[in-house]
Write an enzyme that holds these catalytic residues in place. Structure first.
Site, short mmCIF file in Angstrom:
data_model
loop_
_atom_site.label_atom_id
_atom_site.label_comp_id
_atom_site.label_asym_id
_atom_site.label_seq_id
_atom_site.Cartn_x
_atom_site.Cartn_y
_atom_site.Cartn_z
N ASP A 1 35.93 -1.69 8.67
CA ASP A 1 36.14 -1.61 10.11
C ASP A 1 37.07 -0.45 10.43
OD1 ASP A 1 34.59 -3.85 10.54
OD2 ASP A 1 36.28 -5.24 10.59
N TYR B 1 41.39 -6.91 -1.31
CA TYR B 1 42.05 -6.49 -0.08
C TYR B 1 43.50 -6.96 -0.05
CZ TYR B 1 37.28 -5.93 1.81
OH TYR B 1 35.97 -5.57 2.04
N ASP C 1 40.80 -9.91 15.03
CA ASP C 1 41.79 -8.94 14.58
C ASP C 1 42.65 -8.50 15.77
OD1 ASP C 1 40.39 -6.96 16.02
OD2 ASP C 1 39.27 -6.30 14.27
N ARG D 1 38.95 -10.90 8.16
CA ARG D 1 39.47 -11.33 9.46
C ARG D 1 38.99 -12.73 9.81
NH1 ARG D 1 35.44 -8.93 13.38
NH2 ARG D 1 34.22 -7.45 12.14
#
Length: 309
Positions: free
Chosen positions: A38, A66, A80, A172
């Site tokens: 993203d 991540y 988010d 997310r």
């Protein structure tokens, strides 16, 4: 230029923006990224150049690592920090131990509902385009796997953690789901992708570093061979005189195989190499190893999925 760049994407540009910048910088016609990031996210974004784009489908399923920051107490429509605030709840009662326990409970195979603000498509239309027009549709849960989670620290309402997950996992959405389970709501406020398979943050290159390498004439030392990127696939060696037949699209009969793994079966991918360890093709077994033993020499044992010479 049929190689792969372990590119670092900063927060801000889209993944396609980065591909476009690489194409312009290196003057290549074909390039494609492995695993979308993203715009908000930063980190590892491998980009295949030229003929190496033919192996993207085999690299896309690689697991990801991540480092995420989750903000407790606020839920947003995009899950988010860029989204519209939907609800605020007091997270004061959530302890560090609560978060640690819950992160551990999310490890394993599970179903995850893709967010509306995502590139998933419905009837050919990306969900985020529907969401931007105020349209929400039912989404089918998809199978994902959280291989491991690591709690890093909690500072007030900010929770920092690391997650090792399967391809297709939305971190997310994981933050959102954790927040709902805790009862206070949450959204993802920062994300760094540290690994895609064996592509890691430490060896990644920024666009600026890539440009400098080009100017200094040592670009080739900064790029990965396709063979290196596919090292994780089990190997099959074929007789040297059969390589040309494979190049012309012929499937592999039992007699062509010089060496194969001890265990295999349909649904698995294998890299085929010649006597110089050059990558020839990607194949899939049509039988398991027990049936392979009983095949006649001229019977087809592996079907071609991608010819790479």
């Amino acid at each position: 230029m049929n190689k792969i760049i372990n590119l670092y994407k900063p927060a801000g540009p889209t993944s396609f923006d980065m591909v476009r910048s690489v194409r312009r910088l290196l003057k290549v016609k074909k390039a494609g990224h492995i695993g979308t990031l993203d715009p908000l996210a930063e980190g590892v974004l491998p980009i295949c150049l030229g003929q190496s784009t033919r192996v993207i489908q085999f690299l896309t399923p690689l697991t990801k690592v991540y480092r995420a920051t989750m903000t407790l107490g606020v839920s947003t429509d995009t899950q988010d920090q860029q989204g519209k605030v939907l609800e605020r709840r007091d997270p004061a009662g959530v302890t560090e131990e609560d978060v640690k326990d819950l992160l551990a409970r999310f490890v394993g195979p599970q179903k995850q509902v893709p967010p509306m603000y995502s590139a998933k498509k419905k009837n050919g239309i990306p969900l985020y385009k529907l969401a931007r027009n105020g349209i929400t549709i039912d989404r089918k849960p998809v199978d994902i796997r959280i291989h491991a989670t690591e709690f890093i620290e909690k500072i007030d309402e900010q929770v920092h953690f690391r997650v090792h997950c399967s391809a297709g996992t939305y971190v997310r959405t994981l933050c959102h789901d954790i927040g709902e389970t805790l009862g206070c709501g949450a959204h993802m406020s920062h994300l760094i992708r540290e690994k895609v398979g064996e592509f890691d943050l430490e060896s990644s290159l920024s666009l600026e570093e890539l440009e400098l390498a080009k100017e200094q004439g040592n670009l080739s030392t900064k790029l990965l061979q396709t063979e290196q990127a596919l090292d994780f696939l089990p190997e099959i060696q074929v007789h040297p005189d059969r390589v040309q037949s494979i190049a012309h699209g012929r499937a592999l009969s039992k007699a062509w195989v010089q060496h194969s793994p001890n265990r295999f079966g349909p649904g698995m991918n294998f890299r085929v190499t010649n006597e110089d360890n050059r990558l020839v093709a990607i194949v899939e077994p049509l039988v398991d190893q027990d049936r392979f033993i009983n095949l006649e020499p001229d019977e087809i044992a592996f079907k071609l999925k991608r010819v790479l010479i």
